[in-house]
Motif scaffolding. Sequence first.
Motif, PDB file in Angstrom:
ATOM      1  N   PRO A 162      14.617  33.324  -3.753  1.00 29.84           N
ATOM      2  CA  PRO A 162      14.211  31.928  -3.843  1.00 29.84           C
ATOM      3  C   PRO A 162      15.362  30.940  -3.706  1.00 29.84           C
ATOM      4  O   PRO A 162      15.121  29.741  -3.631  1.00 29.84           O
ATOM      5  N   THR A 163      16.614  31.441  -3.670  1.00 31.11           N
ATOM      6  CA  THR A 163      17.726  30.495  -3.598  1.00 31.11           C
ATOM      7  C   THR A 163      18.111  30.147  -2.171  1.00 31.11           C
ATOM      8  O   THR A 163      19.007  29.353  -1.952  1.00 31.11           O
ATOM      9  N   ARG A 164      17.443  30.759  -1.202  1.00 30.36           N
ATOM     10  CA  ARG A 164      17.773  30.442   0.191  1.00 30.36           C
ATOM     11  C   ARG A 164      17.465  28.978   0.507  1.00 30.36           C
ATOM     12  O   ARG A 164      16.443  28.446   0.084  1.00 30.36           O
ATOM     13  N   PHE A 176      27.552  24.423   4.305  1.00 31.77           N
ATOM     14  CA  PHE A 176      26.966  25.381   5.246  1.00 31.77           C
ATOM     15  C   PHE A 176      26.348  26.560   4.500  1.00 31.77           C
ATOM     16  O   PHE A 176      26.112  27.615   5.069  1.00 31.77           O
ATOM     17  N   SER A 177      26.123  26.396   3.210  1.00 29.67           N
ATOM     18  CA  SER A 177      25.698  27.532   2.399  1.00 29.67           C
ATOM     19  C   SER A 177      24.290  28.010   2.752  1.00 29.67           C
ATOM     20  O   SER A 177      23.398  27.219   3.024  1.00 29.67           O
ATOM     21  N   SER A 178      24.101  29.323   2.697  1.00 31.66           N
ATOM     22  CA  SER A 178      22.768  29.905   2.882  1.00 31.66           C
ATOM     23  C   SER A 178      21.930  29.748   1.627  1.00 31.66           C
ATOM     24  O   SER A 178      20.730  29.945   1.651  1.00 31.66           O
ATOM     25  N   TYR A 179      22.600  29.485   0.510  1.00 36.15           N
ATOM     26  CA  TYR A 179      21.928  29.442  -0.790  1.00 36.15           C
ATOM     27  C   TYR A 179      22.149  28.090  -1.446  1.00 36.15           C
ATOM     28  O   TYR A 179      23.144  27.431  -1.203  1.00 36.15           O
ATOM     29  N   MET A 180      21.233  27.738  -2.331  1.00 35.72           N
ATOM     30  CA  MET A 180      21.376  26.481  -3.048  1.00 35.72           C
ATOM     31  C   MET A 180      22.361  26.682  -4.194  1.00 35.72           C
ATOM     32  O   MET A 180      21.980  26.871  -5.344  1.00 35.72           O
ATOM     33  N   ASP A 181      23.649  26.682  -3.872  1.00 38.30           N
ATOM     34  CA  ASP A 181      24.668  26.836  -4.907  1.00 38.30           C
ATOM     35  C   ASP A 181      25.088  25.452  -5.424  1.00 38.30           C
ATOM     36  O   ASP A 181      24.563  24.431  -4.972  1.00 38.30           O
ATOM     37  N   PHE A 225      14.294  32.171   8.052  1.00 38.06           N
ATOM     38  CA  PHE A 225      13.974  30.745   7.918  1.00 38.06           C
ATOM     39  C   PHE A 225      14.594  29.970   9.074  1.00 38.06           C
ATOM     40  O   PHE A 225      15.218  30.537   9.966  1.00 38.06           O
ATOM     41  N   ASN A 226      14.465  28.648   8.984  1.00 40.06           N
ATOM     42  CA  ASN A 226      14.992  27.776  10.028  1.00 40.06           C
ATOM     43  C   ASN A 226      16.486  27.533   9.804  1.00 40.06           C
ATOM     44  O   ASN A 226      16.918  26.424   9.519  1.00 40.06           O
ATOM     45  N   THR A 227      17.264  28.622   9.898  1.00 39.41           N
ATOM     46  CA  THR A 227      18.708  28.514   9.673  1.00 39.41           C
ATOM     47  C   THR A 227      19.439  28.700  10.998  1.00 39.41           C
ATOM     48  O   THR A 227      18.837  29.102  11.987  1.00 39.41           O
ATOM     49  N   TYR A 280      21.494  27.848  -8.159  1.00 41.20           N
ATOM     50  CA  TYR A 280      20.814  29.124  -7.920  1.00 41.20           C
ATOM     51  C   TYR A 280      19.456  29.119  -8.634  1.00 41.20           C
ATOM     52  O   TYR A 280      18.948  28.070  -9.003  1.00 41.20           O
ATOM     53  N   ASP A 281      18.925  30.330  -8.901  1.00 42.56           N
ATOM     54  CA  ASP A 281      17.554  30.402  -9.414  1.00 42.56           C
ATOM     55  C   ASP A 281      17.519  30.537 -10.930  1.00 42.56           C
ATOM     56  O   ASP A 281      18.546  30.602 -11.596  1.00 42.56           O
TER      57      ASP A 281
END
Lengths: 741, 272
Positions: free
Chosen positions: A105-107, A466-471, A515-517, A703-704
């Motif tokens: 879920p953090t993507r 540019f992170s793949s995750y919501m950090d 996803f749309n990355t 994160y999650d």
Amino acid sequence: MKIDRRSFLSFLLGGAAGTALSPLPWKLTDDSSIWTQMWPWTPVPEDGEASYVNSSCTLCPGGCGITVRKIDDRAVKIEGMKRHPVNNGGLCSLGLSGLQLLYGPTRVKTPLKRVGKRGRGRWEKISWKDAVSEVAKTLGDLREKGQSHTVGFISGSDRGTVPRLFERFLTVYGSPNLIRTPSIIDSYELALHLMQGAQALPGFDFENANFILSFGSGIVDGWGSPVRMFRANSAWRDTGGKVIQIEPRLSNTAAKSDKWIPINPGTEAALALGIAHIIIKESLYDAEFINNYSEGFEDWKAFVLGEYGPDSVATITGIDSTTIIALARSFARASKPLAICGRGQGTTPGSLNECTAVHALNALVGNINKKGGVFAVAEPDYINWPEVEMDATAAAGMQKNRLDGAGSKKYPFSRYLLNRLPQAINSGKKYPLKALFVAGANPLYTMSDSKAVKKAFDKVPFIVSFSSYMDETAQNADLILPNHNYLERYEDIPTPAGMPQPVIGLSRPVVEPQFNTKHVGDVIILLAKAMGGTLSDAFAWDSYDACLKETMGYKWQVIIEKGFWSYPDFVAGPREESFDTVSGKFEFAPKETGSLKPFKPVKIEGDKTNYPLLLMPYDSIRLANGAMGDPPFVMKSVDDTVLKGTDVFIEINPKTAGEHGLREGQLAMLSTPVGQAKVKVHLFDGIMPGLVALPRGLGHTAYDEYLAGKGINVNELIGPVEDPVSGLDAAWGVRAKLAKA
Amino acid sequence: MKHKNAKKYGMVIDLDKCTGCGSCMVACMAENNVPFRKDESNKVLSITWLRVYQLTNGKPFPNTDICYLPRPCMHCEGQHEGHSPCVSVCPAVATDYNTETGIVSQIYTRCFGCRYCMASCPYHARYFNWWDPVWPDGMEKYLSPNVSPRMRGVVEKCSFCFHRYQLAKEKAFKEGRREIKEDEYQTACTQACPAGAITFGDLNNPNHAVSRMVKPDPKHHGRPTNPNAFRLLERLGTNPKVYYLSSREWVRRAGDNYLENEAKYKKTVHQG
């Protein structure tokens, strides 16, 4: 019929016996399980064709090979790649739980633009086209105003094609401010540069060493390339290799070592010099190496013999002199000794003098560029792109001093000084940072003195992640341009941390992008093309994949088939050619390091009266503390003596706890000059009295829900301390106090 | 019924090599579709088929020592084959002893959650699903079709990755073999362990590493004769098929519930 008591009871008993003898109870137990289990919401994973894809893990600098099991187009399990030069089948817990990141879920699922105040977590989706043109416009405006140098880029690495694309972009654009995130590698690079004249990475031949003198390095706590270190450690158990661990806390490495020697924190350099003292005094050194290939030995010898006798070193380090003498003798007499430094996982660079003192021990036993020793490993030179053409703006921008002060008159040898960036921004003395790009890093979480870092970031008007995750950094950005997850993209992984031979690993798409990355390499190319002129000229590739394939050349076929490119014939040059210093020899006392000045411990923050205790962060392999946070599985493996609910435990010696009137499990307030936090007390006999320790890797705010809001980020309690020579962060701890909460 | 070429799969964990990194725990969770919840710090409720415990020698600084001990299901043989503590109490035959492999199974669809087995297991190797498993949106994609996700109300535990045995057998049959090779069937934890601390194989095969490492004594239900080897709670007579190796005496003593002042290496013979 008359029903009396007797017939009633016989009826009941008979009925019960009859039922028990019938299949009914068994049928009922069976049925009850059926009735309580047939829920439509319990997932039934779909079956399909099984296949395996080889790739490389990039979740840490370890560079392990992975084999991903797939069922049709789903990735279902990550395993270590057999016969890979780094990990040969094994894998760490973070690498094993990578699919929770891929599908988690953090993507960040699409490019996002901030709405409302920064950090509030309100976003709007935007298209890639709009996102790229918005960045291009902001960068174009800055460049037009002659402010190209006010653009900064924080990257988790500076090796391999992707970081080199960043560097290339900044160069043609006109900014000197590419900053790599810090680690012990910084100090080692500097030591190799000053003592050996090498521009190289440190490589350690652990597989052929048999006496490891570790100055706090977490050999089995995640130092270097973690899985390789685990394997080496197990090999020493089989072959009789010895590990001596020197640190004030019984880490897993200390517990696994053959001898744990607790030391007063921050006095490791003095111990290294004390060991050198004995080795020199008893002539146990490698005279052949010293006489033929070293310079400055006589000066250094006089210095070491003068100041660092076992008694004075015993006073400084708290280790008794007989232990020091015995240690020096066994180190020098071992057939393949090796000394290493970098506390814990080598998260902070530490004091340069400590690093050079430890490296000098290796030189004393002639252990440089030799089997079982330390190698200067040059980066494999497979990236040969055409020279860039810089216009006047770019040239002018590149002439500006770096904002972090690396390469300045004060710190001429350092390449990156991320720890100095917040101060440079906050003081506003040099020039402001107008735009900041972050890739493969999460500085808002990993940098110490979180408050100052946050303040600095608040001053930067435009932040792109540019992170793949919501950090944490993505959460505080203005624009997120999400990169493909590491299992969805191609990327070359040059030589993992600490490897004695160069290896190039390959990360490749295991599954289609979910996803749309977009690949960050592609975004840089698109951005350059959108900006036109010399920028688009410098990025002539159609796509990142094309760029990578072209760069790898003839290696591509092999790397695609095998998953990595190794250099089995790699040998360090002969001794005569090993050293590129002015003298052409190994420098025991390079003037630049001031290594002939008496040992002075790193001055950590806080005074003894107000803060009677010492707080040290510690690294655990079960808590990812870099750019990545723990996925749910790894969080699950965290012990309940480290985290309980949302409370983190502080480790404290029972004796010290007693003095403070603290019991196991009690809540306490931990204060340092930098911040304060509520913690729970865990009594641990393995920590030196007077010391308290907190794990790195907790206290995430992003994160999650499986990770966020648990424990505290130790960076909120500790600030950086500048090393006087390198400018790198030399802090190993901070003064602290504990009070009942 | 005695199986002709019966295997007795067992595990040897070298505690001198184990670093407590937790890879085995995570490899197991990833392999076996183990669920997770927001808070997993209550270890009684946290489902970990394989859990790594930290042991300490209890001595003050600086003589303190710690050791990690990974605990899968012990797949107890019991006093006679199949008399495992859990198998003998299960009213629903939801857990059974496989005489062909020596593996103690758990059949979720038969279990109705009475938890007798959990009470009888001296190793806390069994876990109850108090809640339905919930995977965050999209994460269900990584679930393996080889292991059924469990539902609320059933007990689960380590299966020695039995599905891997089945897959290996199928492959062997397809290739016209009746026997599988040792390396064709390895548990997920064995495979993942970066320290190479876990060895898995057939204890009935005297040539396999597991037998050579612990030298099981067949006259005493496989009690190890290697002085560095031990089984957890040996004196209970559960006869586990998981063995541990340690060169440190305090670790070996911690493997059983010794009284504080009990003589070292007291001969413990279980009557039964």
